[in-house]
Design a protein around this motif. Structure first.
Motif, PDB file in Angstrom:
ATOM      1  N   PHE A  33      24.427  25.550  22.687  1.00 29.93           N
ATOM      2  CA  PHE A  33      23.920  26.742  22.015  1.00 29.93           C
ATOM      3  C   PHE A  33      24.301  28.026  22.743  1.00 29.93           C
ATOM      4  O   PHE A  33      24.516  29.051  22.108  1.00 29.93           O
ATOM      5  N   SER A  34      24.462  27.958  24.039  1.00 35.84           N
ATOM      6  CA  SER A  34      24.976  29.123  24.771  1.00 35.84           C
ATOM      7  C   SER A  34      26.416  29.398  24.335  1.00 35.84           C
ATOM      8  O   SER A  34      26.819  30.549  24.184  1.00 35.84           O
ATOM      9  N   SER A  35      27.166  28.342  24.115  1.00 37.43           N
ATOM     10  CA  SER A  35      28.550  28.466  23.691  1.00 37.43           C
ATOM     11  C   SER A  35      28.664  28.999  22.257  1.00 37.43           C
ATOM     12  O   SER A  35      29.586  29.742  21.942  1.00 37.43           O
ATOM     13  N   LEU A  36      27.713  28.632  21.399  1.00 41.68           N
ATOM     14  CA  LEU A  36      27.767  29.063  19.997  1.00 41.68           C
ATOM     15  C   LEU A  36      27.390  30.532  19.820  1.00 41.68           C
ATOM     16  O   LEU A  36      27.892  31.197  18.917  1.00 41.68           O
ATOM     17  N   GLY A  37      26.501  31.030  20.661  1.00 47.43           N
ATOM     18  CA  GLY A  37      26.111  32.436  20.596  1.00 47.43           C
ATOM     19  C   GLY A  37      25.678  32.891  19.215  1.00 47.43           C
ATOM     20  O   GLY A  37      24.837  32.285  18.578  1.00 47.43           O
ATOM     21  N   SER A  38      26.294  33.946  18.713  1.00 50.51           N
ATOM     22  CA  SER A  38      25.866  34.572  17.454  1.00 50.51           C
ATOM     23  C   SER A  38      26.250  33.777  16.208  1.00 50.51           C
ATOM     24  O   SER A  38      25.868  34.152  15.104  1.00 50.51           O
ATOM     25  N   PHE A  39      27.018  32.699  16.344  1.00 49.17           N
ATOM     26  CA  PHE A  39      27.368  31.876  15.186  1.00 49.17           C
ATOM     27  C   PHE A  39      26.120  31.255  14.554  1.00 49.17           C
ATOM     28  O   PHE A  39      26.151  30.803  13.414  1.00 49.17           O
ATOM     29  N   ILE A  40      25.027  31.219  15.273  1.00 50.27           N
ATOM     30  CA  ILE A  40      23.793  30.588  14.795  1.00 50.27           C
ATOM     31  C   ILE A  40      23.042  31.487  13.819  1.00 50.27           C
ATOM     32  O   ILE A  40      22.447  31.010  12.858  1.00 50.27           O
ATOM     33  N   ASP A  41      23.067  32.783  14.029  1.00 50.44           N
ATOM     34  CA  ASP A  41      22.279  33.722  13.237  1.00 50.44           C
ATOM     35  C   ASP A  41      22.555  33.593  11.742  1.00 50.44           C
ATOM     36  O   ASP A  41      23.682  33.783  11.286  1.00 50.44           O
ATOM     37  N   GLY A  42      21.507  33.257  10.989  1.00 53.70           N
ATOM     38  CA  GLY A  42      21.605  33.152   9.540  1.00 53.70           C
ATOM     39  C   GLY A  42      22.359  31.944   9.031  1.00 53.70           C
ATOM     40  O   GLY A  42      22.611  31.819   7.833  1.00 53.70           O
ATOM     41  N   ALA A  43      22.729  31.023   9.913  1.00 58.59           N
ATOM     42  CA  ALA A  43      23.541  29.863   9.530  1.00 58.59           C
ATOM     43  C   ALA A  43      22.740  28.856   8.713  1.00 58.59           C
ATOM     44  O   ALA A  43      21.535  28.717   8.844  1.00 58.59           O
ATOM     45  N   TYR A  44      23.464  28.135   7.874  1.00 58.14           N
ATOM     46  CA  TYR A  44      22.930  26.984   7.144  1.00 58.14           C
ATOM     47  C   TYR A  44      23.507  25.772   7.857  1.00 58.14           C
ATOM     48  O   TYR A  44      24.725  25.630   7.968  1.00 58.14           O
ATOM     49  N   PHE A  45      22.638  24.901   8.409  1.00 58.08           N
ATOM     50  CA  PHE A  45      23.110  23.797   9.251  1.00 58.08           C
ATOM     51  C   PHE A  45      22.922  22.432   8.608  1.00 58.08           C
ATOM     52  O   PHE A  45      22.110  22.260   7.704  1.00 58.08           O
ATOM     53  N   LEU A  46      23.683  21.480   9.121  1.00 52.43           N
ATOM     54  CA  LEU A  46      23.576  20.075   8.756  1.00 52.43           C
ATOM     55  C   LEU A  46      23.489  19.295  10.053  1.00 52.43           C
ATOM     56  O   LEU A  46      24.321  19.469  10.939  1.00 52.43           O
ATOM     57  N   ASP A  47      22.460  18.454  10.193  1.00 50.76           N
ATOM     58  CA  ASP A  47      22.253  17.641  11.389  1.00 50.76           C
ATOM     59  C   ASP A  47      22.418  16.176  10.985  1.00 50.76           C
ATOM     60  O   ASP A  47      21.543  15.601  10.338  1.00 50.76           O
ATOM     61  N   LEU A  48      23.564  15.582  11.336  1.00 51.12           N
ATOM     62  CA  LEU A  48      23.879  14.196  10.987  1.00 51.12           C
ATOM     63  C   LEU A  48      23.484  13.256  12.119  1.00 51.12           C
ATOM     64  O   LEU A  48      23.612  13.617  13.280  1.00 51.12           O
ATOM     65  N   PHE A  49      23.074  12.039  11.771  1.00 49.04           N
ATOM     66  CA  PHE A  49      22.549  11.088  12.754  1.00 49.04           C
ATOM     67  C   PHE A  49      21.420  11.817  13.495  1.00 49.04           C
ATOM     68  O   PHE A  49      21.372  11.838  14.717  1.00 49.04           O
ATOM     69  N   ALA A  50      20.524  12.425  12.747  1.00 44.46           N
ATOM     70  CA  ALA A  50      19.561  13.405  13.273  1.00 44.46           C
ATOM     71  C   ALA A  50      18.633  12.861  14.350  1.00 44.46           C
ATOM     72  O   ALA A  50      18.278  13.597  15.268  1.00 44.46           O
ATOM     73  N   GLY A  51      18.218  11.613  14.260  1.00 55.34           N
ATOM     74  CA  GLY A  51      17.323  11.047  15.289  1.00 55.34           C
ATOM     75  C   GLY A  51      16.006  11.783  15.359  1.00 55.34           C
ATOM     76  O   GLY A  51      15.115  11.564  14.561  1.00 55.34           O
ATOM     77  N   THR A  52      15.866  12.695  16.293  1.00 55.58           N
ATOM     78  CA  THR A  52      14.659  13.518  16.426  1.00 55.58           C
ATOM     79  C   THR A  52      14.803  14.842  15.686  1.00 55.58           C
ATOM     80  O   THR A  52      13.827  15.567  15.508  1.00 55.58           O
ATOM     81  N   GLY A  53      16.040  15.179  15.324  1.00 57.32           N
ATOM     82  CA  GLY A  53      16.313  16.472  14.703  1.00 57.32           C
ATOM     83  C   GLY A  53      16.567  17.576  15.718  1.00 57.32           C
ATOM     84  O   GLY A  53      16.588  18.751  15.382  1.00 57.32           O
ATOM     85  N   ALA A  64      18.970  30.160  12.859  1.00 53.55           N
ATOM     86  CA  ALA A  64      19.565  29.609  11.633  1.00 53.55           C
ATOM     87  C   ALA A  64      18.545  29.771  10.509  1.00 53.55           C
ATOM     88  O   ALA A  64      17.337  29.698  10.739  1.00 53.55           O
ATOM     89  N   ARG A  65      19.005  29.954   9.277  1.00 49.01           N
ATOM     90  CA  ARG A  65      18.068  30.210   8.170  1.00 49.01           C
ATOM     91  C   ARG A  65      17.485  28.946   7.568  1.00 49.01           C
ATOM     92  O   ARG A  65      16.332  28.944   7.146  1.00 49.01           O
ATOM     93  N   ALA A  66      18.247  27.863   7.520  1.00 50.93           N
ATOM     94  CA  ALA A  66      17.766  26.636   6.880  1.00 50.93           C
ATOM     95  C   ALA A  66      18.743  25.506   7.187  1.00 50.93           C
ATOM     96  O   ALA A  66      19.830  25.747   7.719  1.00 50.93           O
TER      97      ALA A  66
END
Length: 188
Positions: A33-53, A64-66
């Protein structure tokens, strides 16, 4: 294990009792997440093999927005739901912004293909090298066609990243040791 940043920083992540998941380490998630920086703001994400999420929840806590969580192990579904509710409460978000899909990553139809800004995948290490080429092909179809989109896959540290015609390997985080977690970050 807990959320390492954002509005829900410090919230503990529950792990299902009868689950065989290997939760993502706080250290690796923080590096990603330090590497991603501002790419997270307002993003729509997909968590595959989520486990705990953990990956999706970390993104949600950090702006991230949703998003959508996909998990095959029935034992994990209630833990993901509880984790979503805890992060929503702490980060003052609406838990219905996150959807949980019970199913196999390779057989699941998603609500919005080609719409995800961030895709996280944390497959079981014992199958990662076997499924990685197929997984890259699949998720490249789901990843938003934008220079700001990112695909992050947690892998065993000694794994060599395969190439894909639609994705560019931007970075590898973690150690090159077999039993150490690492992550590949791809972009468009």
């Amino acid at each position: 294990m807990k959320i390492t940043g954002g509005k829900a920083k410090g919230i503990f992540i529950k792990v299902a009792e009868k689950s065989t998941v290997r939760p993502a380490t706080d250290y690796l998630r923080q590096a990603i997440f330090s590497s991603l920086g501002s790419f997270i703001d307002g993003a729509y994400f997909l968590d595959l093999f989520a486990g705990t999420g953990a990956y999706g929840l970390e993104a949600w806590s950090r702006g991230a927005r949703a998003g959508v969580f996909v998990e095959k192990d029935r034992n994990c579904l209630s833990a993901i739901k509880l984790n979503i509710e805890a992060v929503a409460k702490s980060a003052e978000k609406i838990s219905s912004d996150c959807k949980i899909i019970h199913g196999d990553v390779f057989k699941t139809s998603l609500p919005c293909e080609n719409q995800f800004d961030l895709i996280f995948a944390d497959p079981p290490y014992e199958i990662t090298s076997d499924i990685l080429p197929e997984l890259l092909g699949l998720v490249s179809e789901w990843l938003k066609k934008s220079l700001a989109s990112r695909l992050i896959i947690e892998v065993p540290g000694n794994l060599v990243a395969p190439s894909h015609p639609d994705l560019v390997l931007l970075k590898k985080l973690g150690k090159d040791k077999r039993n150490s977690p690492a992550a590949f970050i791809w972009g468009r």
